[in-house]
Design an enzyme around this catalytic site. Structure first.
Site, PDB file in Angstrom:
ATOM      1  N   LYS A 143       0.830  -1.311  -0.100  1.00  0.00           N
ATOM      2  CA  LYS A 143      -0.003  -0.025   0.025  1.00  0.00           C
ATOM      3  C   LYS A 143       1.077   1.241  -0.101  1.00  0.00           C
ATOM      4  CE  LYS A 143      -2.509  -0.487   3.789  1.00  0.00           C
ATOM      5  NZ  LYS A 143      -1.912  -1.746   4.300  1.00  0.00           N
TER       6      LYS A 143
ATOM      7  N   ARG B 130      -9.217   2.432   9.190  1.00  0.00           N
ATOM      8  CA  ARG B 130      -8.877   0.823   9.636  1.00  0.00           C
ATOM      9  C   ARG B 130     -10.123   0.229  10.113  1.00  0.00           C
ATOM     10  NH1 ARG B 130      -3.003   1.257   9.289  1.00  0.00           N
ATOM     11  NH2 ARG B 130      -1.898  -0.717   9.634  1.00  0.00           N
TER      12      ARG B 130
ATOM     13  N   ARG C  22      10.985  -7.257   4.978  1.00  0.00           N
ATOM     14  CA  ARG C  22      10.966  -5.677   4.401  1.00  0.00           C
ATOM     15  C   ARG C  22      11.878  -5.100   5.592  1.00  0.00           C
ATOM     16  NH1 ARG C  22       5.394  -2.611   5.105  1.00  0.00           N
ATOM     17  NH2 ARG C  22       5.520  -3.164   7.324  1.00  0.00           N
TER      18      ARG C  22
ATOM     19  N   ARG D 194      11.541  -2.734  10.787  1.00  0.00           N
ATOM     20  CA  ARG D 194      10.333  -2.189  11.973  1.00  0.00           C
ATOM     21  C   ARG D 194      10.176  -2.934  12.945  1.00  0.00           C
ATOM     22  NH1 ARG D 194       5.301  -0.150   8.355  1.00  0.00           N
ATOM     23  NH2 ARG D 194       4.263  -0.782  10.191  1.00  0.00           N
TER      24      ARG D 194
ATOM     25  N   ARG E  23      -0.923  -8.383  13.909  1.00  0.00           N
ATOM     26  CA  ARG E  23      -1.331  -7.115  12.995  1.00  0.00           C
ATOM     27  C   ARG E  23      -2.435  -7.886  12.116  1.00  0.00           C
ATOM     28  NH1 ARG E  23       3.928  -5.060  11.121  1.00  0.00           N
ATOM     29  NH2 ARG E  23       2.772  -3.569   9.955  1.00  0.00           N
TER      30      ARG E  23
HETATM   31  P1  AMP Z   1       1.067   0.858   9.075  1.00  0.00           P
HETATM   32  O1  AMP Z   1       2.382   1.685   8.934  1.00  0.00           O
HETATM   33  O2  AMP Z   1      -0.094   1.655   8.225  1.00  0.00           O
HETATM   34  O3  AMP Z   1       1.047  -0.810   9.028  1.00  0.00           O
HETATM   35  O4  AMP Z   1       0.782   1.389  10.727  1.00  0.00           O
HETATM   36  C1  AMP Z   1       1.565   0.911  11.943  1.00  0.00           C
HETATM   37  C2  AMP Z   1       0.805   0.926  13.037  1.00  0.00           C
HETATM   38  O5  AMP Z   1       0.343   2.255  13.401  1.00  0.00           O
HETATM   39  C3  AMP Z   1      -0.427   0.018  13.232  1.00  0.00           C
HETATM   40  O6  AMP Z   1      -0.269  -1.119  13.401  1.00  0.00           O
HETATM   41  C4  AMP Z   1      -1.423   0.600  14.207  1.00  0.00           C
HETATM   42  O7  AMP Z   1      -0.836   0.429  15.548  1.00  0.00           O
HETATM   43  C5  AMP Z   1      -1.024   2.371  14.008  1.00  0.00           C
HETATM   44  N1  AMP Z   1      -1.995   2.745  13.113  1.00  0.00           N
HETATM   45  C6  AMP Z   1      -1.768   3.286  11.760  1.00  0.00           C
HETATM   46  N2  AMP Z   1      -2.860   3.727  11.319  1.00  0.00           N
HETATM   47  C7  AMP Z   1      -3.836   3.556  12.074  1.00  0.00           C
HETATM   48  C8  AMP Z   1      -5.344   3.562  12.004  1.00  0.00           C
HETATM   49  N3  AMP Z   1      -6.045   4.122  11.116  1.00  0.00           N
HETATM   50  N4  AMP Z   1      -5.871   3.273  13.202  1.00  0.00           N
HETATM   51  C9  AMP Z   1      -5.483   2.863  14.330  1.00  0.00           C
HETATM   52  N5  AMP Z   1      -4.067   2.741  14.400  1.00  0.00           N
HETATM   53  C10 AMP Z   1      -3.297   3.032  13.342  1.00  0.00           C
END
Ligand code: AMP
Length: 221
Positions: free
Chosen positions: A16, A91, A130, A164, A175
């Site tokens: 994404k 989300r 990654r 990460r 996740r």
């Molecule tokens: P990502 O980089 O999009 O995978 O986001 C990493 C982490 O940030 C996620 O596992 C959540 O803990 C938090 N996070 C990111 N976007 C959201 C969202 N829209 N709602 C809640 N938590 C979020």
């Protein structure tokens, strides 16, 4: 002035972020990645960052009201006046409902939604290899572009290539579970709204990009 809001849906690790970056360049509107915003807050050591870090490391979601406020503020910045590519938001169904209201309030159109789909086994495999540049956010994969990683010249000056914390195998499984429970219902939410397009995330970055362009409003491609 054409306005456009695109939501990229898809489990973690489907590409994404990479596709959102390319789409943002193509459409000349900003990519808004809530994960990137939260990671920047963590790095800056803000109160939000401290709260988010514990939740992110456990693979959970930060509370809806917190993330909705983050997105509201970001969408009010001048560069988002023509819209945005939303990556990692919404989300949950309450986030999607809040976004609908927010877009109306700030005079942006209802969103188009593209869901990038990849089988779960492939996702776990991709995420374990990654790596990211902690300074500029560039994403690499040990299998596909080790050479690019070595040559990476960070635009901010100091490359710092790391895994990460939340890409470790146990957090990845958590996740994915959270994705199934909280984010999958969005597929039906947007399907009912007639806004959903689904594309396969298997293949090269260019192939997936081409599929997304075809799935989006044809006028824009
Ligand atoms: P990502 O980089 O999009 O995978 O986001 C990493 C982490 O940030 C996620 O596992 C959540 O803990 C938090 N996070 C990111 N976007 C959201 C969202 N829209 N709602 C809640 N938590 C979020």
């Amino acid at each position: 002035m054409n306005k456009y809001v695109l939501i990229l849906l898809g489990a973690i690790g489907v590409g994404k972020g990479t596709q959102a970056q390319r789409l943002a360049q193509h459409l000349k509107i900003p990519q808004i990645s809530t994960g990137d915003i939260l990671r920047a807050e963590v790095q800056a050591g803000t109160e939000l960052g401290l709260e988010a870090q514990r939740i992110m490391n456990r693979g959970e979601l930060v509370p809806d009201d917190v993330i909705i406020e983050v997105v509201r503020k970001r969408l009010l910045e001048p560069d988002a006046v023509r819209g945005a590519i939303l990556d990692g938001f919404p989300r949950t169904v309450p986030q999607a409902q809040a976004l609908d209201g927010l877009l109306k309030d700030i005079d942006l159109p209802t969103p188009n939604v593209v869901s990038i789909e990849v089988p779960q086994e492939e996702i776990v495999d991709r995420l374990s290899s990654r790596r990211v540049c902690a300074t500029c956010g560039a994403v690499f994969n040990l299998k596909m572009n080790a050479a690019a990683m070595e040559q990476h010249a960070c635009p901010k000056g100091q490359a710092n290539i790391i895994q990460r914390d939340d890409d470790r195998p146990d957090t990845v499984l958590q996740r994915l579970k959270v994705y199934e429970e909280k984010t999958m219902p969005l597929i039906n939410y947007y399907r009912r709204a007639g806004a959903l397009r689904q594309v396969s995330g298997i293949g090269s970055e260019n192939e997936v990009f081409a599929r997304i362009l075809i799935a989006m409003d044809p006028e824009l491609t």
